[in-house]
Design a protein around this motif. Structure first.
Motif, mmCIF file in Angstrom:
data_model
loop_
_atom_site.group_PDB
_atom_site.id
_atom_site.type_symbol
_atom_site.label_atom_id
_atom_site.label_comp_id
_atom_site.label_asym_id
_atom_site.label_seq_id
_atom_site.Cartn_x
_atom_site.Cartn_y
_atom_site.Cartn_z
ATOM 1 N N LEU A 28 0.743 -1.219 0.108
ATOM 2 C CA LEU A 28 -0.011 0.011 -0.014
ATOM 3 C C LEU A 28 0.627 1.397 -0.154
ATOM 4 O O LEU A 28 1.720 1.536 0.730
ATOM 5 N N TYR A 29 0.680 2.364 -0.972
ATOM 6 C CA TYR A 29 1.327 3.295 -1.033
ATOM 7 C C TYR A 29 0.213 4.564 -0.926
ATOM 8 O O TYR A 29 -0.562 4.642 -1.612
ATOM 9 N N ALA A 30 0.566 5.418 0.412
ATOM 10 C CA ALA A 30 -0.427 6.449 0.438
ATOM 11 C C ALA A 30 0.213 7.873 0.532
ATOM 12 O O ALA A 30 1.300 7.925 1.131
ATOM 13 N N ASP A 31 -0.574 8.670 0.152
ATOM 14 C CA ASP A 31 -0.065 10.185 0.092
ATOM 15 C C ASP A 31 -1.232 10.880 0.412
ATOM 16 O O ASP A 31 -2.327 10.431 1.019
ATOM 17 N N ALA A 32 -1.209 12.094 0.728
ATOM 18 C CA ALA A 32 -2.265 13.007 1.044
ATOM 19 C C ALA A 32 -3.714 12.697 0.507
ATOM 20 O O ALA A 32 -4.654 13.039 1.028
ATOM 21 N N ALA A 33 -3.492 12.307 -0.864
ATOM 22 C CA ALA A 33 -4.881 12.289 -1.290
ATOM 23 C C ALA A 33 -5.194 10.982 -2.355
ATOM 24 O O ALA A 33 -5.923 10.786 -3.280
ATOM 25 N N THR A 71 8.823 5.401 5.698
ATOM 26 C CA THR A 71 8.429 7.038 5.473
ATOM 27 C C THR A 71 8.915 7.406 4.430
ATOM 28 O O THR A 71 9.877 7.101 3.811
ATOM 29 N N PRO A 72 8.475 8.461 3.713
ATOM 30 C CA PRO A 72 8.891 8.931 2.352
ATOM 31 C C PRO A 72 10.253 9.457 2.824
ATOM 32 O O PRO A 72 10.703 9.904 3.908
ATOM 33 N N LEU A 73 11.291 9.770 1.488
ATOM 34 C CA LEU A 73 12.678 10.363 1.821
ATOM 35 C C LEU A 73 12.351 11.704 2.275
ATOM 36 O O LEU A 73 13.431 12.307 3.106
ATOM 37 N N ASN A 74 11.350 12.558 2.143
ATOM 38 C CA ASN A 74 11.256 13.921 2.374
ATOM 39 C C ASN A 74 10.509 14.072 3.643
ATOM 40 O O ASN A 74 10.172 15.219 3.963
#
Length: 75
Positions: A28-33, A71-74
């Motif tokens: 699963l890959y999730a971001d803000a939207a 966690t993402p790199l940024n």
């Protein structure tokens, strides 16, 4: 999240499973939207667009699962 702008939005989405193994690895890959679900090494994939009312604070999984969080790199 926000789902009241269209009756079909917020419905349960499914994709056929092509893999035949007894166990299934799901990423699963999730971001803000959005949420990207990839199963069986990419044989099955599903992308969902989301409009959360607040930032994500948790992920809940049910069933016989093993989770590892990255966690993402940024971040």
């Amino acid at each position: 999240g926000w789902v009241d702008f269209h009756p079909a939005f917020g419905a349960c989405h499914v994709a056929p499973r092509i893999g035949r193994a007894a166990q299934c690895k799901v990423s699963l890959y999730a971001d803000a939207a959005s949420m990207e679900t990839i199963a069986d090494g990419g044989l099955t994939a599903l992308t969902s667009v989301l409009f959360p009312r607040a930032p994500w604070t948790q992920l809940v999984a049910q069933g016989a699962v093993q989770l590892s969080m990255h966690t993402p790199l940024n971040a």
